[in-house]
Design a protein around this motif. Structure first.
Motif, PDB file in Angstrom:
ATOM      1  N   ASN A 150       0.814 -17.117 108.137  1.00 17.79           N
ATOM      2  CA  ASN A 150       0.601 -15.993 107.218  1.00 17.79           C
ATOM      3  C   ASN A 150       1.088 -16.100 105.575  1.00 17.79           C
ATOM      4  O   ASN A 150       0.215 -14.125 105.583  1.00 17.79           O
ATOM      5  CB  ASN A 150       2.216 -15.139 107.457  1.00 17.79           C
ATOM      6  CG  ASN A 150       2.998 -15.069 109.087  1.00 17.79           C
ATOM      7  OD1 ASN A 150       2.382 -15.096 109.589  1.00 17.79           O
ATOM      8  ND2 ASN A 150       4.199 -15.708 109.300  1.00 17.79           N
ATOM      9  N   GLU A 151       0.730 -16.778 105.110  1.00 18.22           N
ATOM     10  CA  GLU A 151      -0.045 -16.969 103.433  1.00 18.22           C
ATOM     11  C   GLU A 151      -0.857 -17.021 103.880  1.00 18.22           C
ATOM     12  O   GLU A 151      -1.502 -16.225 102.991  1.00 18.22           O
ATOM     13  CB  GLU A 151       0.739 -17.769 102.974  1.00 18.22           C
ATOM     14  CG  GLU A 151       2.966 -18.238 102.680  1.00 18.22           C
ATOM     15  CD  GLU A 151       2.717 -18.833 102.206  1.00 18.22           C
ATOM     16  OE1 GLU A 151       2.031 -19.934 102.021  1.00 18.22           O
ATOM     17  OE2 GLU A 151       4.244 -18.865 101.453  1.00 18.22           O
ATOM     18  N   LYS A 153      -3.657 -15.631 105.789  1.00 20.62           N
ATOM     19  CA  LYS A 153      -3.209 -14.134 106.330  1.00 20.62           C
ATOM     20  C   LYS A 153      -3.224 -13.204 104.824  1.00 20.62           C
ATOM     21  O   LYS A 153      -4.480 -12.117 104.846  1.00 20.62           O
ATOM     22  CB  LYS A 153      -2.323 -12.910 107.031  1.00 20.62           C
ATOM     23  CG  LYS A 153      -3.154 -12.069 108.253  1.00 20.62           C
ATOM     24  CD  LYS A 153      -2.101 -11.758 108.843  1.00 20.62           C
ATOM     25  CE  LYS A 153      -2.641 -10.369 110.114  1.00 20.62           C
ATOM     26  NZ  LYS A 153      -1.802 -10.251 111.368  1.00 20.62           N
ATOM     27  N   LYS A 154      -1.925 -13.039 104.445  1.00 22.55           N
ATOM     28  CA  LYS A 154      -2.244 -12.320 103.171  1.00 22.55           C
ATOM     29  C   LYS A 154      -3.529 -12.491 101.919  1.00 22.55           C
ATOM     30  O   LYS A 154      -3.536 -11.496 101.078  1.00 22.55           O
ATOM     31  CB  LYS A 154      -0.351 -12.549 102.439  1.00 22.55           C
ATOM     32  CG  LYS A 154      -0.416 -12.174 101.759  1.00 22.55           C
ATOM     33  CD  LYS A 154       1.630 -11.441 101.516  1.00 22.55           C
ATOM     34  CE  LYS A 154       1.977 -10.961 100.750  1.00 22.55           C
ATOM     35  NZ  LYS A 154       3.407 -11.078 100.252  1.00 22.55           N
ATOM     36  N   CYS A 256      -7.677 -13.829 111.176  1.00 24.17           N
ATOM     37  CA  CYS A 256      -6.971 -12.374 111.737  1.00 24.17           C
ATOM     38  C   CYS A 256      -7.090 -11.480 112.786  1.00 24.17           C
ATOM     39  O   CYS A 256      -5.855 -10.710 113.211  1.00 24.17           O
ATOM     40  CB  CYS A 256      -6.348 -12.251 110.171  1.00 24.17           C
ATOM     41  SG  CYS A 256      -5.818 -12.816 109.079  1.00 24.17           S
ATOM     42  N   PRO A 261      -0.928  -8.137 108.019  1.00 16.28           N
ATOM     43  CA  PRO A 261      -0.016  -8.857 107.655  1.00 16.28           C
ATOM     44  C   PRO A 261       1.474  -7.656 107.732  1.00 16.28           C
ATOM     45  O   PRO A 261       1.436  -6.982 107.235  1.00 16.28           O
ATOM     46  CB  PRO A 261       0.005  -9.708 105.839  1.00 16.28           C
ATOM     47  CG  PRO A 261      -1.791  -9.697 106.177  1.00 16.28           C
ATOM     48  CD  PRO A 261      -2.388  -8.180 106.063  1.00 16.28           C
ATOM     49  N   THR A 262       2.420  -8.529 108.267  1.00 15.28           N
ATOM     50  CA  THR A 262       3.756  -7.978 108.804  1.00 15.28           C
ATOM     51  C   THR A 262       3.996  -7.503 107.968  1.00 15.28           C
ATOM     52  O   THR A 262       4.392  -8.264 106.438  1.00 15.28           O
ATOM     53  CB  THR A 262       4.333  -8.280 109.820  1.00 15.28           C
ATOM     54  OG1 THR A 262       2.912  -9.114 111.160  1.00 15.28           O
ATOM     55  CG2 THR A 262       5.188  -7.701 110.102  1.00 15.28           C
ATOM     56  N   CYS A 269      -0.401  -7.268  99.005  1.00  9.92           N
ATOM     57  CA  CYS A 269      -1.490  -8.557  99.514  1.00  9.92           C
ATOM     58  C   CYS A 269      -2.050  -8.396  98.376  1.00  9.92           C
ATOM     59  O   CYS A 269      -2.504 -10.002  97.657  1.00  9.92           O
ATOM     60  CB  CYS A 269      -2.144  -7.938 100.579  1.00  9.92           C
ATOM     61  SG  CYS A 269      -1.169  -7.672 102.012  1.00  9.92           S
TER      62      CYS A 269
END
Length: 409
Positions: A150-151, A153-154, A256, A261-262, A269
């Motif tokens: 997740n990080e 992707k951000k 991704c 990112p959710t 971001c």
């Protein structure tokens, strides 16, 4: 100048000192000084057109006299007082033309346009060092290996956004917010040129809510008319990508997919990546970051491009149907069975321009003939019936040829 001889329309009355205290005395002196300056301007006009001061009826003001009177103000007064004297005479002449039937060509009022702040100032230029350092780090930085998915992707999303800003392609906060939806919609190509289509919801801006967008999509009937009406709810901007931006977007898609990112906005971001890019940018707000990026871009790009990239409503792009028609020479079709299940939620159907058979008359000539039908008579009652008769004759003549593109038949 005799104060009694001044026409009331000039709105020039001598000030009266009501008190002798300090503030009142200073106000009286300022008013007295203004009265003298305006009186001086009026004397210049009176010297060239006798009777203007006292408001004589039916005066004729020669253009040369008006020109000389206003030109003389430039030699007898300071630039700071010139606008005040100039506009004083203009307003008085306007009242005289309206009330006293003066025959005069009135000059335009003098206005002071606000000075636009320069693109580069001493303060903004001093911030370029930290920005240049961050840009150098950005050009050499590789994806970290110690981040969870997740990080990461951000981080990748923020890197792509910084690249757009670093190139000067996107320097406006409102359009920056639309990048996540454009990334999800996917990249498009036209003649091997890659671009993203940013769209800003006008309904959401007015209501301040995102519910309008969801409701509009849910209620959308995918007939061509409704699809075209749906486009009217958005403003569009096509963001053409540089080779480096394309590579970073490709790396993001490979890692991704076509997602964002959710629950993270573009700003979140971007700042997440900026904090890890440079210590000097760790506490920088988005507005300040865009400001210094604009300063940097103004040193490398033309002012027109910098203005376009930094403004929200500068030169909006074509709507999707108009863009499709421009690049593919296709028009919206009334048939809906040509649209696939994947496409029918986003765009209307299109078909190739129909072939034209035979020779068509000169449409401009027909338009001029149609315009002539309405200018046959200036009388309201007779003119209306005459115009209707002319239009009937015009349509009858066109129906005989069965080729009336001007009227849409």
């Amino acid at each position: 100048m005799s104060e009694q001889s001044v026409w009331a329309g000039w709105k020039l009355t001598p000030p009266i000192q009501a008190s002798t205290d300090g503030e009142a005395s200073r106000s009286y002196q300022r008013a007295r000084e203004k009265y003298k300056e305006l009186s001086l301007a009026l004397n210049q006009l009176e010297a060239r057109v006798p009777g203007a001061m006292e408001g004589r009826l039916g005066l004729d003001f020669p253009d040369r006299a008006i020109s000389d009177a206003f030109e003389s103000l430039h030699t007898i007064t300071s630039p700071q007082k010139l606008r005040q004297q100039h506009n004083f005479l203009v307003k008085g002449l306007e009242r005289g033309s309206r009330v006293l039937d003066w025959q005069v060509s009135i000059p335009s009022p003098m206005v002071m346009l606000p000075r636009k702040s320069p693109q580069v100032t001493t303060d903004s230029f001093s911030q370029l060092h930290s920005w240049d350092t961050a840009v150098n780090s950005h050009d050499q930085l590789l994806p970290p290996t110690n981040l969870n998915p997740n990080e990461l992707k951000k981080w990748l999303a923020g890197r792509f956004l910084v690249q757009l800003i670093r190139e000067g392609a996107l320097l406006n906060k409102e359009w920056l917010k639309q990048v996540p939806n454009a990334v999800v919609d996917g990249i498009a190509f036209e003649q091997n040129i890659a671009y993203l289509t940013l769209k800003k919801d006008l309904q959401a801006e007015k209501s301040g809510s995102k519910k309008t967008t969801t409701q509009a999509k849910a209620d959308l009937d995918m007939s061509p008319d409704d699809a075209l009406e749906h486009e009217q709810q958005y403003q569009y901007r096509r963001l053409f990508l540089s080779p480096m931006s394309q590579l970073l977007l490709l790396a993001y898609y490979q890692q991704c997919g076509r997602t964002w990112p959710t629950s993270d906005s573009a700003e979140a971001c971007l700042l997440y990546y900026a904090k890890r890019l440079s210590r000097e940018l760790a506490k920088t707000k988005l507005t300040a970051l865009l400001s210094v990026a604009k300063t940097s871009a103004s040193l490398e790009m033309s002012p027109l491009l910098t203005h376009y990239a930094s403004q929200a409503d500068a030169s909006l792009s074509l709507q999707p149907s108009a863009w499709h028609r421009l690049v593919s020479q296709q028009i919206v079709s009334v048939a809906t069975d040509k649209v696939s299940e994947d496409e029918k939620d986003t765009q209307p159907a299109f078909e190739v321009f129909p072939e034209r058979h035979g020779d068509y008359p000169d449409q401009l000539k027909q338009l001029r003939q149609l315009q002539a039908c309405f200018s046959a008579s200036s009388s309201r009652k007779i003119g209306k019936s005459k115009a209707l008769t002319n239009v009937d004759s015009f349509l009858a003549n066109l129906n005989s040829t069965n080729k009336c593109s001007t009227c849409g038949f």
